[in-house]
Design a protein around this motif. Structure first.
Motif, PDB file in Angstrom:
ATOM      1  N   UNK B  71    -104.035   9.472 -65.631  1.00  0.00           N
ATOM      2  CA  UNK B  71    -104.008  10.889 -65.986  1.00  0.00           C
ATOM      3  C   UNK B  71    -105.411  11.312 -66.420  1.00  0.00           C
ATOM      4  N   UNK B  76    -105.211  15.717 -63.683  1.00  0.00           N
ATOM      5  CA  UNK B  76    -104.817  16.879 -64.481  1.00  0.00           C
ATOM      6  C   UNK B  76    -105.082  18.171 -63.711  1.00  0.00           C
ATOM      7  N   UNK B  79    -102.226  18.383 -61.229  1.00  0.00           N
ATOM      8  CA  UNK B  79    -100.981  18.776 -61.895  1.00  0.00           C
ATOM      9  C   UNK B  79    -100.978  20.251 -62.278  1.00  0.00           C
ATOM     10  N   UNK B  80    -102.152  20.764 -62.624  1.00  0.00           N
ATOM     11  CA  UNK B  80    -102.272  22.185 -62.932  1.00  0.00           C
ATOM     12  C   UNK B  80    -101.825  23.027 -61.748  1.00  0.00           C
ATOM     13  N   UNK B  81    -102.330  22.674 -60.588  1.00  0.00           N
ATOM     14  CA  UNK B  81    -101.957  23.425 -59.385  1.00  0.00           C
ATOM     15  C   UNK B  81    -100.481  23.256 -59.063  1.00  0.00           C
ATOM     16  N   UNK B  83     -97.973  22.329 -61.076  1.00  0.00           N
ATOM     17  CA  UNK B  83     -97.105  22.928 -62.090  1.00  0.00           C
ATOM     18  C   UNK B  83     -97.066  24.444 -61.998  1.00  0.00           C
ATOM     19  N   UNK B  84     -98.215  25.036 -61.706  1.00  0.00           N
ATOM     20  CA  UNK B  84     -98.274  26.491 -61.600  1.00  0.00           C
ATOM     21  C   UNK B  84     -97.347  27.005 -60.509  1.00  0.00           C
ATOM     22  N   UNK B  93     -91.868  19.004 -63.949  1.00  0.00           N
ATOM     23  CA  UNK B  93     -92.487  17.761 -63.462  1.00  0.00           C
ATOM     24  C   UNK B  93     -92.118  16.652 -64.444  1.00  0.00           C
ATOM     25  N   UNK B 297    -107.012  21.169 -57.305  1.00  0.00           N
ATOM     26  CA  UNK B 297    -105.985  22.032 -57.879  1.00  0.00           C
ATOM     27  C   UNK B 297    -105.244  22.774 -56.751  1.00  0.00           C
TER      28      UNK B 297
END
Lengths: 339, 339
Positions: B71, B76, B79-81, B83-84, B93, B297
């Motif tokens: 991670x 990260x 995951x930002x992309x 999760x958004x 997630x 992202x």
């Protein structure tokens, strides 16, 4: 020794033994005591999955992010620490991304109703933060990363932001600096309020007046810090020292200093708050960066422990840790230039 | 229009309507057609939770990390992309951290058995990667970030690592460089193998011999890159150009260049691969950094889309995207120094 062995030893079913160990009411008191005694004597320790099966736990901890941008470098380091510790208990992290404050509240209601998580981590608090109230009303256990004002007891872990900034400011004052700029976090956020208190306390202790032009409240990015620092360096007299709220902020301030033709550590000093990112090492900067240091990954690891304690029955009011912050002096901070 | 309204309009129960819309076998063909026709005519679109309830989906996508260090900044941003985009569908997630390869396989079995996730993201692949086989055998849908060799069809998204490095290497050759060092990823990882192919192809096209001393395979951290670059700069003749595998690698190489008293963009050139971290901007470096650029992202956002397509019934063999990579020239790359 496994649950199966303990059950065979006692001549009871595994279900009964498991329920007895976990305090289910349908097991009578005599059986419960007999099971507890045998478990203690034979050294039986339930494993994570058995415990989960018996207790109806989901085996996950929830984290709600408001906007995908919240999963930045700070959060990913924190999650690294958290996940590493939870992994040893086979506990997952359920990450929910939402778009607004109201959606965050809805997400907690949904998590509580679906029983997908056993606890959540409440992060990025404001001093007055109704999310904690909502979680308490939902009876969803949580550990707060940071602090809030309020009467009801919550489990929390925080770093001593006030002490860190007070110490860094005092050190710069000792070096003769009088125009010290504070690049602080967004107004209202607990850590930013605490840092402001530390800054003002240090100035006040030396009778140095507070100049509002030398304090900013913003998000911690290189770009924003660069622009704010550019503007501050045009003030007359300009600041001779900067307190950067994060390492990303420090990068932006450093760029503005260099662009103004000034030398960091000679013409201008800087102390940055360092959450210890493996890829942005204060020792590897040029000049090396003086910092107030506290590993946010270590905080994640510790919060995993605190969640396990909370789920193990320790009362929330007995769970709080305030971590001291180190001041590490390197090349970026030096005596104030002679006017 | 809600499910309730559609059911009332048709004089059917909500359960029947929902099952009809989702193709459950217990609804007869005549009813299914009647429901589908009315839904289309009245403009009914099921919302995420109704769909989930009807389909028995968990509403979560799984991601297994091998070691908390996975991670890092790359994951990260990804995951930002991810999760958004998933947030708009109210999909969470589920992050599982494990300690070894075998634990990762176990985690997939556990996720498949518990039905806690509807799909997983398979990441950091090696060319020969049995994890994909395991997931197919478990019938756990997945989208691969990267590529693998193998006969069975998998859904994947990857960037053109071969093309990116081939182009960057060719550009440096055009500038007269002949000693070009490649700081590559860990041996066996698909992206590293692809980058090596691109590098060798560009050298070979110009008849420049490959010197193994100028290629490294390692993790992408500032510290490791610093040490490797220090050693390479002591070679005689030393490299005149560096291809850095990540922005973190670029920081370490840059430090070694500076420590050797050399000027980046004059004595030595560098092109770095830029996954576009908001806090490590190539334009904000000094000198500004030439890069091969592809937002990780954006890849996360797109993989969320691909997962939705896969769960919507699109066959895995029809889901693959190879993204081209931009070459962005800035100040860090220039003509080879005259010997």
């Amino acid at each position: 020794m496994r649950l199966k062995d303990l059950a065979e030893h006692l001549g009871l079913s595994q279900t009964t033994v498991s329920r007895a160990l976990n305090g289910y009411p349908e097991v009578n008191e005599a059986t419960r005591l007999r099971v507890a005694e045998a478990a203690a004597r034979l050294g039986y320790r339930p494993n994570a999955s058995a415990l989960r099966l018996a207790t109806g736990r989901s085996g996950a901890v929830g984290l709600v992010l408001r906007g995908a941008d919240e999963l930045g470098p700070h959060m990913s380091e924190f999650l690294s620490g958290l996940g590493g510790r939870l992994a040893t208990e086979e506990i997952d992290i359920l990450v929910t991304t939402v778009e607004s404050y109201q959606d965050e509240i809805s997400a907690y209601r949904r998590l509580a109703a679906s029983q997908k998580v056993d606890a959540v981590i409440l992060h990025s608090p404001k001093l007055h933060d109704e999310r904690a109230e909502v979680l308490m009303d939902l009876k969803l256990p949580f550990v707060l990363h940071g602090r809030i004002n309020g009467d009801r007891p919550v489990a929390w872990l925080d770093i001593d932001n006030t002490g860190a900034v007070e110490r860094a400011t005092s050190h710069l004052l000792d070096l003769g600096h009088r125009r010290i700029a504070l690049f602080n976090g967004v107004k209202g956020r607990t850590f930013a309020e605490h840092r402001e208190i530390g800054y003002l306390a240090a100035l006040s202790a030396r009778g140095v007046p507070f100049d509002p032009a030398l304090m900013s409240n913003s998000i911690f990015t290189d770009e924003v810090a660069f622009r704010l620092a550019q503007a501050m360096l045009e003030l007359k007299p300009r600041p001779t020292a900067f307190l950067a709220g994060s390492m990303m902020t420090a990068l932006g301030i450093f760029r503005a200093i260099r662009q103004a033709g000034l030398a960091l550590g000679k013409d201008v000093s800087m102390i940055a708050h360092d959450d210890v990112f493996p890829y942005l090492n204060a020792d590897n900067m040029y000049p090396t960066m003086s910092t107030t240091r506290s590993s946010i990954r270590a905080a994640g690891t510790r919060i995993a422990e605190l969640i396990l304690q909370l789920l193990g029955g320790k009362p929330a009011e007995d769970i709080h840790e305030l971590w001291p912050v180190e001041l590490v002096l390197r090349e970026s901070s030096g005596p104030a230039p002679t006017p």
